[in-house]
Design an enzyme around this catalytic site. Structure first.
Site, PDB file in Angstrom:
ATOM      1  CG  HIS A 158      36.124  50.461 107.794  1.00 43.94           C
ATOM      2  ND1 HIS A 158      36.018  48.976 106.889  1.00 43.94           N
ATOM      3  CD2 HIS A 158      36.157  50.517 109.004  1.00 43.94           C
ATOM      4  CE1 HIS A 158      36.138  48.677 108.013  1.00 43.94           C
ATOM      5  NE2 HIS A 158      36.885  48.481 108.809  1.00 43.94           N
ATOM      6  CB  SER A 159      35.955  55.299 103.188  1.00 42.00           C
ATOM      7  OG  SER A 159      35.221  56.072 102.396  1.00 42.00           O
TER       8      SER A 159
END
Length: 131
Positions: free
Chosen positions: A13-14
């Site tokens: 997600h990052s």
């Protein structure tokens, strides 16, 4: 003719987590393993993007297959969607591993760098999962 080593894709997600994990893998195994990452959503925020995951799979493609390591549920769901959207001849050579993203990617890449087949790379990564 050899199929080469299994490729590794890291999905987080990052973007920073994905890139950092990929950097760690690259430092551990060098260029012996095709490697790519996808992180963040299409707007650059936290999240995942199916198109970016598909592009990462393409970038890390090997005839030996590709192992995808993910961080959270949404990354897993979008990675599975990306696999389903790949060409029919490739789908069965892509696996989404149920393994910790950093440790799993490092051990999977290490296993792949030795020429292990996709099922062994996956199993090795998944042995790190908590029971």
């Amino acid at each position: 003719m050899t199929a080469g080593n299994v490729g590794i894709v890291i999905v987080s997600h990052s973007p920073k987590v994905a890139e950092g994990a990929a950097d760690m893998v690259r430092q551990m195994v060098g260029a012996a393993v095709p490697l790519a990452w996808a992180g963040g959503n299409a707007e650059g925020g936290l999240g995942t993007d199916v198109a970016a995951i598909m592009a990462a799979i393409d970038a890390a493609w090997s005839e030996a297959g590709v192992a995808v390591l993910v961080d959270l549920g949404g990354a897993e769901t979008n990675s599975e969607m990306a696999v389903e959207m790949m060409e029919e001849g490739r789908r069965d050579r892509i696996v989404v591993c149920n393994a910790p993203i950093v440790e799993g990617a490092v051990i999977a890449a290490t296993e792949a760098s030795g020429g292990s087949p996709l099922d062994v790379v996956r199993r090795t990564a998944e042995e790190l999962s908590p029971v």
